[in-house]
Design an enzyme around this catalytic site. Structure first.
Site, PDB file in Angstrom:
ATOM      1  N   TRP A  41     -16.012 -42.712  19.851  1.00  0.00           N
ATOM      2  CA  TRP A  41     -14.534 -42.116  19.354  1.00  0.00           C
ATOM      3  C   TRP A  41     -14.709 -40.610  19.999  1.00  0.00           C
ATOM      4  O   TRP A  41     -15.267 -40.246  21.179  1.00  0.00           O
ATOM      5  CB  TRP A  41     -14.007 -42.383  18.440  1.00  0.00           C
ATOM      6  CG  TRP A  41     -13.740 -43.608  17.890  1.00  0.00           C
ATOM      7  CD1 TRP A  41     -14.461 -44.542  16.919  1.00  0.00           C
ATOM      8  CD2 TRP A  41     -12.551 -44.619  18.293  1.00  0.00           C
ATOM      9  NE1 TRP A  41     -13.697 -45.872  16.785  1.00  0.00           N
ATOM     10  CE2 TRP A  41     -12.871 -45.869  17.576  1.00  0.00           C
ATOM     11  CE3 TRP A  41     -11.471 -44.489  19.310  1.00  0.00           C
ATOM     12  CZ2 TRP A  41     -11.773 -46.831  17.947  1.00  0.00           C
ATOM     13  CZ3 TRP A  41     -10.781 -45.297  19.494  1.00  0.00           C
ATOM     14  CH2 TRP A  41     -10.710 -46.708  18.855  1.00  0.00           C
ATOM     15  N   SER A  42     -14.482 -39.538  19.195  1.00  0.00           N
ATOM     16  CA  SER A  42     -14.224 -38.293  19.632  1.00  0.00           C
ATOM     17  C   SER A  42     -15.496 -37.641  19.911  1.00  0.00           C
ATOM     18  O   SER A  42     -15.716 -36.299  20.382  1.00  0.00           O
ATOM     19  CB  SER A  42     -13.050 -37.581  18.875  1.00  0.00           C
ATOM     20  OG  SER A  42     -11.737 -37.940  19.469  1.00  0.00           O
ATOM     21  N   THR A  43     -16.647 -38.029  19.505  1.00  0.00           N
ATOM     22  CA  THR A  43     -17.975 -37.475  19.857  1.00  0.00           C
ATOM     23  C   THR A  43     -18.028 -37.630  21.307  1.00  0.00           C
ATOM     24  O   THR A  43     -18.611 -36.650  21.871  1.00  0.00           O
ATOM     25  CB  THR A  43     -18.936 -38.321  18.779  1.00  0.00           C
ATOM     26  OG1 THR A  43     -18.895 -38.148  17.539  1.00  0.00           O
ATOM     27  CG2 THR A  43     -20.443 -38.093  19.402  1.00  0.00           C
ATOM     28  N   LYS A  65     -15.976 -36.134  23.046  1.00  0.00           N
ATOM     29  CA  LYS A  65     -15.477 -35.046  23.558  1.00  0.00           C
ATOM     30  C   LYS A  65     -16.601 -34.156  24.024  1.00  0.00           C
ATOM     31  O   LYS A  65     -16.373 -33.067  24.919  1.00  0.00           O
ATOM     32  CB  LYS A  65     -14.536 -34.409  22.764  1.00  0.00           C
ATOM     33  CG  LYS A  65     -13.160 -34.973  22.711  1.00  0.00           C
ATOM     34  CD  LYS A  65     -12.244 -34.480  21.695  1.00  0.00           C
ATOM     35  CE  LYS A  65     -10.687 -34.952  21.849  1.00  0.00           C
ATOM     36  NZ  LYS A  65     -10.761 -36.553  21.283  1.00  0.00           N
TER      37      LYS A  65
END
Length: 372
Positions: free
Chosen positions: A66-68, A70
């Site tokens: 998921w947003s890791t 980013k």
């Protein structure tokens, strides 16, 4: 007690203890890694890839982070900035002319990286499938007006972040974010992290175990600032279409080893294990504060740097940045300690936007080891 595999120095034995406790209590399968001075001092994994606990989590198991993701996208931008190919203070329209539409001619690249651009979601109704059509999804963002004066407020760009920064990278390099990351960062570092997962790796993927779906409030179909457009059920990550697409904000596949290995570059002044990707000054740019205050999307106090959340006083060392993924994954980069810590798991918990106690216990154990 769940059996833990991997290696860990005596100094960081607390990390093994923390992972064991998490797997005995809340996790199904997980991996943890701590790198200091660019070298692994803990590389551990355990548990299972399936909820029935029949298939063990292996050394090379991958899962959606998921947003890791980013932090990987941000690192791509920092590398380009360090090479002089990207100026964070330049208008986005310098690289992406169409983006100037609808009052966005003065939106800076740093506004994209710092979640202050005023484009936290799409104005047009979106489906998950629409995210896979990069040209169409980015064209919509280029055409729409910002929801607030860019640079004046912070608001988490949960999914648009990757399309926005990724399109700037594509305009500069001629390569998609996933390809640029693979060729310029993961490849040189030998890191097993993928933004857009090739089919040959599918057999190594631990499907995410979704938290219970929240019952939507019919009077709040689109929450404040459009968060939830498109609605992405957690189980979407287990589909072939999601794996093959490049969603540079949310569909990176990796494990703790690969996450910590990549981000150790930032922790160590730009050079690790004989590979130089950034200068020391280029690494420091991640710590440039872009926003301090209550994030209007997350609704919590946030301190945003260039692509990372910054230490707001909760962590021992001031020059520390981090971010995590929906359901629990997290990476922390401590430039003072030259340390990176990553936690990646398949069972998602729904304990808030900024992670849960599993990752925080791992971080506490890493700092315990660091202090000796």
């Amino acid at each position: 007690m769940v059996e833990i595999s991997g290696t860990c120095t005596d100094q960081f034995a607390a990390v093994r203890t923390a992972l064991t406790a998490s797997l005995d209590d809340q996790d199904v399968g997980a991996s943890v890694a701590v790198y200091v001075d660019g070298e692994p001092v803990a590389d551990l994994w355990g548990g299972h890839i399936d909820e029935a606990r029949t298939v063990p989590w292996e050394r090379d198991t991958l899962t959606n982070t998921w947003s890791t993701t980013k932090t990987m996208t941000a690192l791509c931008a920092l590398v380009l900035a360090d090479r002089g190919e990207l100026d964070p203070d330049a208008p986005v329209a310098r690289y992406w002319p169409e983006f100037a539409a609808n009052g966005k001619d003065d939106v800076r690249v740093r506004h994209l990286l710092g979640h202050t651009a005023g484009l936290p979601t799409w104005d047009e109704p979106m489906t998950v499938e629409d995210l896979y059509d990069r040209p169409a999804a980015t064209a919509l963002l280029a055409a729409q007006a910002p929801a607030w004066k860019p640079g004046a407020e912070g608001g988490y760009h949960a999914v648009t972040y990757g399309h926005l920064v990724g399109e700037v990278v594509r305009r500069i390099t001629g390569r998609s974010l996933g390809v640029f990351f693979a060729e310029e960062i993961a490849g040189p570092l030998g890191a097993d992290f993928h933004i857009g997962l090739p089919a040959e790796h599918d057999h190594r993927v631990a499907p995410v175990i979704a938290p219970p779906e929240r019952v939507p409030d019919p009077d709040a179909a689109l929450p404040r600032d459009g968060v939830g457009n498109p609605h992405i059920p957690a189980a979407t990550a287990n589909t072939e279409a999601w794996r093959r697409a490049e969603i540079p904000a949310a569909n990176g596949h990796g494990n703790a080893r690969s996450v910590a290995a990549v981000q150790s570059v930032l922790a160590c002044g730009g050079t690790v294990r004989g590979v130089r990707l950034l200068s020391e000054a280029g690494c420091e740019r991640a710590l440039e504060e872009q926003f301090l205050g209550t994030d209007r999307v997350l609704g919590v106090p946030m301190r945003w740097g260039l692509g990372y959340g910054l230490n707001g006083g909760q962590l021992p060392n001031p020059r520390t940045c981090f971010w995590g993924g929906w359901g629990g994954s997290m990476v922390l980069v401590d430039l003072d300690a030259r340390m990176s810590v990553a936690y990646v798991m398949n069972r998602m918990l729904d304990q808030g936007a900024l992670g849960d106690d599993r990752a925080f216990m791992i971080l506490a154990a890493a700092y315990e080891g660091l202090s000796g």
